[in-house]
Design a protein around this motif. Structure first.
Motif, PDB file in Angstrom:
ATOM      1  N   VAL A   1      -6.647  -7.105  -3.642  1.00 45.89           N
ATOM      2  CA  VAL A   1      -7.002  -5.898  -4.375  1.00 45.89           C
ATOM      3  C   VAL A   1      -8.036  -5.121  -3.572  1.00 45.89           C
ATOM      4  O   VAL A   1      -9.096  -5.647  -3.229  1.00 45.89           O
ATOM      5  CB  VAL A   1      -7.540  -6.229  -5.781  1.00 45.89           C
ATOM      6  N   VAL A   2      -7.700  -3.880  -3.255  1.00 41.02           N
ATOM      7  CA  VAL A   2      -8.569  -3.008  -2.476  1.00 41.02           C
ATOM      8  C   VAL A   2      -8.994  -1.844  -3.361  1.00 41.02           C
ATOM      9  O   VAL A   2      -8.155  -1.238  -4.037  1.00 41.02           O
ATOM     10  CB  VAL A   2      -7.841  -2.482  -1.220  1.00 41.02           C
ATOM     11  N   SER A   3     -10.285  -1.507  -3.376  1.00 41.00           N
ATOM     12  CA  SER A   3     -10.809  -0.455  -4.252  1.00 41.00           C
ATOM     13  C   SER A   3     -11.611   0.564  -3.466  1.00 41.00           C
ATOM     14  O   SER A   3     -12.198   0.252  -2.419  1.00 41.00           O
ATOM     15  CB  SER A   3     -11.702  -1.058  -5.347  1.00 41.00           C
ATOM     16  N   ALA A   4     -11.621   1.783  -3.987  1.00 44.58           N
ATOM     17  CA  ALA A   4     -12.417   2.857  -3.400  1.00 44.58           C
ATOM     18  C   ALA A   4     -12.671   3.902  -4.480  1.00 44.58           C
ATOM     19  O   ALA A   4     -11.953   3.973  -5.489  1.00 44.58           O
ATOM     20  CB  ALA A   4     -11.702   3.484  -2.202  1.00 44.58           C
TER      21      ALA A   4
ATOM     22  N   SER B   1      -8.122   1.247  -7.692  1.00 47.57           N
ATOM     23  CA  SER B   1      -7.867  -0.072  -7.121  1.00 47.57           C
ATOM     24  C   SER B   1      -6.367  -0.217  -6.896  1.00 47.57           C
ATOM     25  O   SER B   1      -5.562   0.275  -7.688  1.00 47.57           O
ATOM     26  CB  SER B   1      -8.364  -1.182  -8.045  1.00 47.57           C
ATOM     27  N   SER B   2      -6.006  -0.875  -5.818  1.00 47.06           N
ATOM     28  CA  SER B   2      -4.599  -1.043  -5.476  1.00 47.06           C
ATOM     29  C   SER B   2      -4.325  -2.496  -5.133  1.00 47.06           C
ATOM     30  O   SER B   2      -5.087  -3.123  -4.392  1.00 47.06           O
ATOM     31  CB  SER B   2      -4.241  -0.143  -4.286  1.00 47.06           C
ATOM     32  N   GLN B   3      -3.253  -3.054  -5.717  1.00 47.50           N
ATOM     33  CA  GLN B   3      -2.843  -4.425  -5.415  1.00 47.50           C
ATOM     34  C   GLN B   3      -1.872  -4.390  -4.234  1.00 47.50           C
ATOM     35  O   GLN B   3      -0.765  -3.891  -4.357  1.00 47.50           O
ATOM     36  CB  GLN B   3      -2.186  -5.078  -6.633  1.00 47.50           C
TER      37      GLN B   3
ATOM     38  N   LEU C   1       1.724  -2.726  -5.329  1.00 46.59           N
ATOM     39  CA  LEU C   1       2.497  -3.090  -6.516  1.00 46.59           C
ATOM     40  C   LEU C   1       1.806  -2.673  -7.814  1.00 46.59           C
ATOM     41  O   LEU C   1       2.429  -2.680  -8.874  1.00 46.59           O
ATOM     42  CB  LEU C   1       2.748  -4.603  -6.541  1.00 46.59           C
ATOM     43  N   GLY C   2       0.536  -2.333  -7.728  1.00 49.07           N
ATOM     44  CA  GLY C   2      -0.179  -1.962  -8.936  1.00 49.07           C
ATOM     45  C   GLY C   2      -1.356  -1.063  -8.637  1.00 49.07           C
ATOM     46  O   GLY C   2      -1.989  -1.176  -7.575  1.00 49.07           O
ATOM     47  N   ALA C   3      -1.638  -0.147  -9.566  1.00 47.72           N
ATOM     48  CA  ALA C   3      -2.788   0.745  -9.446  1.00 47.72           C
ATOM     49  C   ALA C   3      -3.687   0.559 -10.650  1.00 47.72           C
ATOM     50  O   ALA C   3      -3.205   0.437 -11.784  1.00 47.72           O
ATOM     51  CB  ALA C   3      -2.335   2.199  -9.341  1.00 47.72           C
TER      52      ALA C   3
END
Length: 383
Positions: free
Chosen positions: A74-77, A49-51, A34-36
């Protein structure tokens, strides 16, 4: 659960249209983003990051100890560019990442100051990309922090940010609008800015100014009041509250403007460009701490004239600040010159950003009170 079913149906249709039947994936095979959020780390790496929606948390379900289940994660890379980071996010997810429902794009301040002109190719080129995503700059924080903030009313902070834009009177401004502004030859884009409060809640904090002549770099911010006036001039503001001290009434008055209009006039006199900005607003008197009675014609006139004068002065100061401090045309004056004098514009456009700081700009503001509220004179407690 009805809302969840509708969401799944919409997503299913979107995936079918985008990818075709041969590659159709069921909703329970997708991880909906839903969000970047985009940040530049201190070591120079780009962090994406991605929600991600957690379906088990949808519908207000509660866990074993009475607490609501989490609705997102929230996942980040990191990566060398945007899409280089996507596989590294996918490694952390048991489902295929799907960005077709993305609602917001957040840009951290450090990355914005570095420049973002080479950042959006993936957002445009990827067929899944949602061009109606809202886009913001994060002030004094990372985009990841805003994505992870706990929403007050909604299940997702991304949804709440969209609602917040409406609540503060801003017109919808999408990623596609930002791209259009960035490609217009004589307009410098501005974006809404967000920050985190001491209690870790997301707060609207004005607008971020970019210079596309220098890699689309962030060059400064406008505070919330300055941003409202700038958005009024550019037609991006729907509602606005004006509060001023009325000297002849010895008190403050607040006017909630629910109708805003603007007009930019251009004249070239003896090869000198003159800009006139006319702003009109109509609204309701929501607080009157002065000695004036707005139901009396003369008193109402005093209030309207004084509020118009003070607002006019503030808008004039804003324009002069942008001319002297930022030297970038965020108001679209060049666009107005182009429309009114297309022949002369051919010669002016090459050096417009050298011309803009010295423009002769005059502001005229006219405010009207269409409703004095539910009381006549000021309500004061007399001991």
């Amino acid at each position: 659960m009805i809302k969840v079913s509708k969401l799944c149906l919409v997503v299913l249709l979107t995936v079918w249209i985008t990818t075709g039947c041969w590659n159709l994936k069921e909703p329970d095979q997708l991880a909906f983003s839903l969000g970047a959020g985009l940040d530049l780390l201190e070591d120079g790496q780009l962090q994406l990051s991605s929600q991600i929606v957690i379906p088990s948390g949808m519908g207000g379900q509660e866990g074993s100890i009475g607490k609501k289940n989490k609705t997102f994660r929230v996942v980040s890379a990191t990566g060398r560019n945007v899409y280089d980071a996507v596989p590294n996010i996918q490694l952390q997810l048991p489902r295929s990442l799907f960005i077709g429902q993305r609602r917001i794009i957040l840009i951290g301040q450090r990355l914005a100051e570095h420049g973002i002109d080479d950042l959006f190719d993936e957002f445009i080129r990827n067929p899944q990309s949602e061009m109606r995503s809202r886009i913001y700059v994060v002030k004094d924080a990372d985009a990841k922090d805003i994505l992870a903030a706990t929403p007050i009313f909604e299940s997702y902070s991304s949804t709440e940010l969209v609602d917040k834009q409406e609540a503060i009177g801003l017109k919808s401004y999408y990623f596609r609008n930002f791209l259009s502004d960035a490609l217009r030859p004589s307009l410098q884009p501005i974006l809404p800015a967000l920050s985190l409060s001491a209690s870790k809640q997301t707060v609207y904090s004005g607008s971020a100014i970019f210079n596309k002549n220098d890699g689309l770099k962030l060059i400064g911010f406008l505070n919330t009041q300055e941003a409202a006036y700038a958005n009024w001039i550019t037609g991006r503001q729907k509602r606005l509250v004006v509060t001023s001290f009325v000297k002849r009434g010895q008190g403050t008055v607040s006017l909630k403007l629910h109708t805003l209009d603007r007009r930019i006039r251009v004249k070239i006199v003896n090869h000198e460009i003159k800009i006139e900005v006319r702003l009109k607003g109509k609204g309701t008197l929501v607080e009157n701490n002065s000695n004036l009675n707005p139901t009396k014609e003369n008193d109402l006139r005093i209030i309207q004239v004084e509020l118009s004068r003070i607002t006019q002065k503030s808008v004039q100061q804003l324009i002069e600040k942008v001319q002297k401090q930022y030297k970038t045309d965020i108001f679209g004056f060049g666009e107005s010159v182009h429309r009114h004098y297309p022949s002369q514009w051919k010669a002016l456009k090459k050096n417009w950003y050298a011309t803009f700081p010295g423009l002769d700009v005059k502001v005229k503001v006219e405010l009207q009170c269409s409703d004095p509220g539910e009381a006549n004179s000021s309500i004061k407690i007399i001991p």
